[in-house]
Motif scaffolding. Structure first.
Motif, PDB file in Angstrom:
ATOM      1  N   LEU A 327     -25.305  12.965  12.281  1.00 23.09           N
ATOM      2  CA  LEU A 327     -23.870  13.202  12.414  1.00 23.09           C
ATOM      3  C   LEU A 327     -23.070  11.991  11.942  1.00 23.09           C
ATOM      4  O   LEU A 327     -23.571  10.863  11.922  1.00 23.09           O
ATOM      5  N   THR A 328     -21.833  12.235  11.545  1.00 23.65           N
ATOM      6  CA  THR A 328     -20.889  11.181  11.189  1.00 23.65           C
ATOM      7  C   THR A 328     -20.138  10.769  12.446  1.00 23.65           C
ATOM      8  O   THR A 328     -19.657  11.631  13.186  1.00 23.65           O
ATOM      9  N   ILE A 329     -20.039   9.473  12.711  1.00 23.93           N
ATOM     10  CA  ILE A 329     -19.268   9.028  13.871  1.00 23.93           C
ATOM     11  C   ILE A 329     -17.814   9.442  13.673  1.00 23.93           C
ATOM     12  O   ILE A 329     -17.185   9.063  12.689  1.00 23.93           O
ATOM     13  N   PRO A 330     -17.252  10.236  14.584  1.00 24.75           N
ATOM     14  CA  PRO A 330     -15.858  10.665  14.418  1.00 24.75           C
ATOM     15  C   PRO A 330     -14.887   9.489  14.531  1.00 24.75           C
ATOM     16  O   PRO A 330     -15.172   8.507  15.231  1.00 24.75           O
ATOM     17  N   ALA A 331     -13.765   9.580  13.853  1.00 27.58           N
ATOM     18  CA  ALA A 331     -12.740   8.541  13.930  1.00 27.58           C
ATOM     19  C   ALA A 331     -12.339   8.315  15.381  1.00 27.58           C
ATOM     20  O   ALA A 331     -12.064   9.252  16.120  1.00 27.58           O
ATOM     21  N   GLY A 332     -12.331   7.052  15.799  1.00 24.70           N
ATOM     22  CA  GLY A 332     -11.916   6.711  17.151  1.00 24.70           C
ATOM     23  C   GLY A 332     -12.970   6.870  18.215  1.00 24.70           C
ATOM     24  O   GLY A 332     -12.740   6.509  19.368  1.00 24.70           O
ATOM     25  N   ALA A 333     -14.141   7.390  17.856  1.00 25.41           N
ATOM     26  CA  ALA A 333     -15.195   7.616  18.856  1.00 25.41           C
ATOM     27  C   ALA A 333     -15.992   6.338  19.104  1.00 25.41           C
ATOM     28  O   ALA A 333     -15.999   5.420  18.286  1.00 25.41           O
ATOM     29  N   LEU A 617     -11.948  22.687   4.687  1.00 27.37           N
ATOM     30  CA  LEU A 617     -13.319  22.389   5.126  1.00 27.37           C
ATOM     31  C   LEU A 617     -13.377  21.050   5.844  1.00 27.37           C
ATOM     32  O   LEU A 617     -14.063  20.912   6.867  1.00 27.37           O
ATOM     33  N   LEU A 618     -12.669  20.044   5.329  1.00 28.05           N
ATOM     34  CA  LEU A 618     -12.635  18.740   5.993  1.00 28.05           C
ATOM     35  C   LEU A 618     -12.057  18.865   7.392  1.00 28.05           C
ATOM     36  O   LEU A 618     -12.616  18.321   8.361  1.00 28.05           O
ATOM     37  N   PHE A 619     -10.945  19.571   7.527  1.00 29.07           N
ATOM     38  CA  PHE A 619     -10.328  19.747   8.834  1.00 29.07           C
ATOM     39  C   PHE A 619     -11.287  20.454   9.795  1.00 29.07           C
ATOM     40  O   PHE A 619     -11.373  20.107  10.979  1.00 29.07           O
ATOM     41  N   ALA A 620     -12.005  21.430   9.274  1.00 32.61           N
ATOM     42  CA  ALA A 620     -12.938  22.191  10.106  1.00 32.61           C
ATOM     43  C   ALA A 620     -14.094  21.320  10.569  1.00 32.61           C
ATOM     44  O   ALA A 620     -14.440  21.303  11.764  1.00 32.61           O
ATOM     45  N   VAL A 621     -14.698  20.612   9.651  1.00 40.43           N
ATOM     46  CA  VAL A 621     -15.863  19.778   9.972  1.00 40.43           C
ATOM     47  C   VAL A 621     -15.485  18.690  10.968  1.00 40.43           C
ATOM     48  O   VAL A 621     -16.196  18.439  11.948  1.00 40.43           O
ATOM     49  N   ASP A 622     -14.355  18.023  10.718  1.00 35.96           N
ATOM     50  CA  ASP A 622     -13.916  16.952  11.613  1.00 35.96           C
ATOM     51  C   ASP A 622     -13.630  17.485  13.012  1.00 35.96           C
ATOM     52  O   ASP A 622     -14.077  16.911  14.015  1.00 35.96           O
ATOM     53  N   THR A 623     -12.894  18.575  13.097  1.00 39.00           N
ATOM     54  CA  THR A 623     -12.551  19.157  14.400  1.00 39.00           C
ATOM     55  C   THR A 623     -13.793  19.662  15.129  1.00 39.00           C
ATOM     56  O   THR A 623     -13.969  19.397  16.330  1.00 39.00           O
ATOM     57  N   ALA A 624     -14.658  20.381  14.424  1.00 37.21           N
ATOM     58  CA  ALA A 624     -15.854  20.948  15.056  1.00 37.21           C
ATOM     59  C   ALA A 624     -16.751  19.858  15.618  1.00 37.21           C
ATOM     60  O   ALA A 624     -17.189  19.926  16.779  1.00 37.21           O
ATOM     61  N   GLU A 625     -17.019  18.838  14.817  1.00 36.20           N
ATOM     62  CA  GLU A 625     -17.924  17.787  15.286  1.00 36.20           C
ATOM     63  C   GLU A 625     -17.324  17.035  16.473  1.00 36.20           C
ATOM     64  O   GLU A 625     -17.975  16.864  17.513  1.00 36.20           O
ATOM     65  N   ALA A 626     -16.085  16.564  16.327  1.00 40.70           N
ATOM     66  CA  ALA A 626     -15.475  15.757  17.379  1.00 40.70           C
ATOM     67  C   ALA A 626     -15.311  16.544  18.684  1.00 40.70           C
ATOM     68  O   ALA A 626     -15.612  16.030  19.771  1.00 40.70           O
ATOM     69  N   LYS A 627     -14.850  17.778  18.592  1.00 42.99           N
ATOM     70  CA  LYS A 627     -14.604  18.558  19.802  1.00 42.99           C
ATOM     71  C   LYS A 627     -15.904  18.986  20.491  1.00 42.99           C
ATOM     72  O   LYS A 627     -15.997  18.995  21.720  1.00 42.99           O
ATOM     73  N   LEU A 628     -16.905  19.358  19.703  1.00 38.29           N
ATOM     74  CA  LEU A 628     -18.178  19.753  20.313  1.00 38.29           C
ATOM     75  C   LEU A 628     -18.855  18.561  20.983  1.00 38.29           C
ATOM     76  O   LEU A 628     -19.486  18.713  22.042  1.00 38.29           O
ATOM     77  N   LEU A 629     -18.719  17.387  20.401  1.00 35.64           N
ATOM     78  CA  LEU A 629     -19.251  16.184  21.041  1.00 35.64           C
ATOM     79  C   LEU A 629     -18.517  15.914  22.353  1.00 35.64           C
ATOM     80  O   LEU A 629     -19.131  15.600  23.374  1.00 35.64           O
ATOM     81  N   LYS A 630     -17.195  16.038  22.320  1.00 40.13           N
ATOM     82  CA  LYS A 630     -16.395  15.772  23.517  1.00 40.13           C
ATOM     83  C   LYS A 630     -16.718  16.758  24.629  1.00 40.13           C
ATOM     84  O   LYS A 630     -16.763  16.393  25.814  1.00 40.13           O
ATOM     85  N   LYS A 631     -16.949  18.007  24.261  1.00 42.23           N
ATOM     86  CA  LYS A 631     -17.267  19.042  25.248  1.00 42.23           C
ATOM     87  C   LYS A 631     -18.748  19.062  25.613  1.00 42.23           C
ATOM     88  O   LYS A 631     -19.195  19.879  26.407  1.00 42.23           O
ATOM     89  N   ASN A 632     -19.522  18.155  25.009  1.00 43.74           N
ATOM     90  CA  ASN A 632     -20.978  18.077  25.203  1.00 43.74           C
ATOM     91  C   ASN A 632     -21.657  19.395  24.833  1.00 43.74           C
ATOM     92  O   ASN A 632     -22.574  19.868  25.517  1.00 43.74           O
ATOM     93  N   ARG A 633     -21.192  19.975  23.729  1.00 40.66           N
ATOM     94  CA  ARG A 633     -21.780  21.214  23.219  1.00 40.66           C
ATOM     95  C   ARG A 633     -22.369  21.000  21.819  1.00 40.66           C
ATOM     96  O   ARG A 633     -22.513  21.936  21.061  1.00 40.66           O
ATOM     97  N   TRP A 634     -22.679  19.736  21.506  1.00 41.77           N
ATOM     98  CA  TRP A 634     -23.234  19.439  20.179  1.00 41.77           C
ATOM     99  C   TRP A 634     -24.708  19.818  20.105  1.00 41.77           C
ATOM    100  O   TRP A 634     -25.154  20.507  19.197  1.00 41.77           O
ATOM    101  N   ALA A 635     -25.473  19.351  21.063  1.00 37.94           N
ATOM    102  CA  ALA A 635     -26.914  19.643  21.089  1.00 37.94           C
ATOM    103  C   ALA A 635     -27.330  19.945  22.519  1.00 37.94           C
ATOM    104  O   ALA A 635     -26.644  19.601  23.478  1.00 37.94           O
ATOM    105  N   LYS A 636     -28.487  20.581  22.636  1.00 38.76           N
ATOM    106  CA  LYS A 636     -28.962  21.048  23.944  1.00 38.76           C
ATOM    107  C   LYS A 636     -30.033  20.117  24.493  1.00 38.76           C
ATOM    108  O   LYS A 636     -30.901  19.687  23.757  1.00 38.76           O
TER     109      LYS A 636
END
Length: 636
Positions: A327-333, A617-636
């Motif tokens: 994964l790419t480290i999200p901005a500000g993470a 696509l950039l907006f989608a990828v950035d939002t999906a990765e950052a939000k799923l990480l924040k919600k702890n829904r990235w990996a199981k």
């Protein structure tokens, strides 16, 4: 001149504005090529925008001192308060000028990553008292002069002191000016990093911003609301879709299944090369080759040579994180090792062990550098080593011992011996050091260009040394019984410098600058002469693809979440590179690239008809990765 308390305050403010503008002109003068795309009017607008940025910076950290100094009359107390103010201003000056020096390596300003350098003090002090020693001494002298001047100004008795109703009115006007100066905007939100772009060009933002501003204004960035999460997931999944790795869990929408395949259990040996930007290297550069990496070129021609491969960030820990997690480290993470791991992630080392592999990780820097020790442990590597663990086997001439870490061949020789002792199949990871400034070399024989530890000539010689260290390592391991059953992966943590900087132009006088995305292009070699036939591959790829590529290549069974796909998978719907660069995020596709500062597209190069699709696509990828990480829904 110093008639009253207000004239005292204004004199120090005026000096501060002049100092920061001089630093900005230094940035412009030192890196003219970075700002060559600005017209005269754009240049003037960017400098004016820089004045606004400096106003915000100075007023934000001066307000409390200014207001106190308006009311305090006693010279001794005023002097103490003024000196404290001077220390704050001096810190701003030093960090802003240090950022100008840092710009040489990354072509961007320092951002919140400065808050994560506590474990890299050896590298910082090594540079400060090594190649940057003249600047360090100059900073110390100028700091003493500045603080003494502050003391001299504020210790003087005032001719008059504003008091009574006049003081109340003065204080009111001062508060109003400070408020407007800090806010610097009449719109709903106060002035931010993305507002500093006088025109929608990266160069405009870089010229207007100062390093201190970007350091403190990007610390707690919460900017990943570029589209609704459900829509972002849908778009991201479509791009990543392949029948060879289906999505399997609605609660973890980007998790994919790689089914176990009956394939040989090849060993995997990863070598991550410090600052090995493709634009500099023989066999990979699109500019004139300079004869610095002949063995690396030979190796690439004998293996799978990926020439359209990019980093996902601009710092070492970004590259390490992407290789270990996909994964790419999200901005500000937070970084891996600093809090990113609080979200459940997929880890290369863990998956390797689940598939019966022994694991080891190491770096030529000191153990704690970049927190690679903690990061490696988190990622599932059982054993980890740093420079302190590695005996010196390199021939080092007198006076050439590096200030930090160890020479690359010392690590590679140690790596060789550790691999010999490991149970097969094994997965190894090693990160080099010598091509990081300062460019210390063990012997003058590697100095094929006039050596300077802090400039491009030094970098070229360091590349040449590491190339020779790779040669000795590879020629050694070719004699081992496990060699024929091993896949070697060579890549870089990030690009570095400019292959057409002022020094480089002397060696490449006829070359024209390529688009700035070239600074993100890095080499990838997958070398296994008994397993793969030599081939140059133009498939678009990045660090995030390495993890799923290894899983696919070895036929591992794994359920993993990555923002990349196997480089051998020809059925991926749309390949992309999602990268983070301080106050920017960006995307590379087959149609070109874009850079976005969370307000505007500030750089675009490619098919204009695809610009909106790439932005979406950039907006989608950035939002999906950052939000799923924040919600702890990235990996199981």
């Amino acid at each position: 001149m110093l008639k009253n308390q207000l004239t005292q305050i204004i004199s120090l403010l005026l000096f501060s504005f002049i100092t920061l503008m001089v630093i900005r002109f230094s940035l412009y003068g030192l890196y003219l090529s970075d700002f060559s795309d600005l017209s005269t009017s754009e240049l003037i607008a960017s400098f004016f925008m820089g004045f606004r940025v400096d106003m915000i910076t100075i007023f934000t950290f001066s307000s409390i001192f200014i207001l106190i100094l308006l009311f305090v009359k006693t010279p001794k107390t005023r002097t103490i308060i003024a000196l404290l103010w001077g220390v704050f201003l001096n810190t701003i000056f030093i960090l802003s000028f240090s950022d100008v020096l840092y710009f040489n390596f990354s072509h961007k300003h320092t951002t919140s990553e400065i808050f994560n350098l506590a474990n890299d003090t050896d590298i910082i002090f090594g540079m400060a008292f090594g190649s940057m020693l003249p600047f360090t001494i100059g900073a110390i002298i100028l700091s003493i002069v500045f603080l003494y001047a502050t003391y001299y100004i504020f210790s003087k008795h005032l001719e008059s002191f504003i008091s009574g109703k006049k003081l109340v009115f003065t204080a009111f006007i001062t508060i109003l000016v400070l408020f407007l100066g800090i806010r610097n905007s009449f719109e709903g939100k106060s002035f931010g990093v993305s507002d500093a772009y006088a025109v929608n060009k990266v160069s405009s933002g870089n010229l207007a911003l100062n390093g201190f501003f970007t350091m403190y204004r990007t610390k707690s960035s919460n900017v990943h609301n570029l589209m609704p999460l459900d829509k972002a997931i849908q778009i991201t999944k479509k791009a990543l879709t392949t029948p060879n790795a289906p999505f399997i869990d609605k609660n973890y929408p980007l998790m994919r299944e790689y089914k176990q395949k009956n394939k040989p259990k090849y060993n995997v040996v990863i070598v991550l090369l410090e600052s090995f930007g493709a634009e500099h290297l023989d066999g990979f550069t699109h500019y004139k080759e300079l004869g610095i990496t002949p063995y690396f070129k030979k190796l690439s021609n004998e293996g799978l040579k990926f020439t359209n491969f990019y980093s996902n960030g601009y710092r070492s820990i970004f590259g390490i994180t992407s290789i270990f997690t996909g994964l790419t480290i999200p901005a500000g993470a937070d970084y891996l090792g600093h809090g990113l791991e609080l979200s459940k992630l997929s880890y290369l080392g863990e998956v390797a062990k689940e598939n019966g592999y022994s694991t080891v990780a190491m770096q030529a820097a000191n153990r704690r550098s970049y927190r690679v020790d903690a990061v490696s442990h988190i990622a599932g590597f059982d054993n980890y080593y740093g420079a302190q663990d590695m005996p010196n086997v390199e021939h080092v001439d007198k006076g050439r011992k590096p200030l930090t870490g160890t020479y690359d061949f010392n690590m590679l020789d140690f790596y060789h011996k550790k691999l010999n002792s490991m149970k097969e199949p094994f997965l190894g990871f090693a990160f080099t050091e010598t091509t990081h400034t300062d460019f210390y070399l063990p012997s003058a024989k590697f100095e094929i260009y006039p050596h300077d530890r802090k400039n491009y000539n030094g970098a070229l010689n360091a590349y040449h040394y590491t190339d020779d260290a790779i040669r000795r390592f590879m020629e050694g391991v070719k004699k081992e019984p496990w060699f024929d059953n091993t896949i070697f992966i060579f890549t870089s943590d990030h690009g570095a410098r400019d292959a057409l900087c002022s020094i480089a132009r002397k060696y490449r006088p006829n070359d024209k600058p390529l688009p700035s995305i070239e600074h993100f292009r890095i080499p990838l070699i997958i070398y296994a002469p008994k397993i793969f036939k030599p081939q140059e591959i133009r498939t678009l790829g990045c660090h995030n693809d390495i993890f799923p590529t290894i899983v696919d290549m070895l036929g591992w069974g794994a359920n993993i979440s990555t923002m990349g796909s196997s480089l051998f998978d020809k059925d991926v719907d749309e390949r992309f590179v999602y990268f983070y660069a301080g106050n920017l995020i960006g995307l590379v596709t087959k149609d070109g690239y874009i850079k976005y500062n969370f307000k505007n597209i500030v750089e675009f190069n490619g098919n204009k008809n695809k610009k909106e699709h790439m932005k979406k696509l950039l907006f989608a990828v950035d939002t999906a990765e950052a939000k799923l990480l924040k919600k702890n829904r990235w990996a199981k």
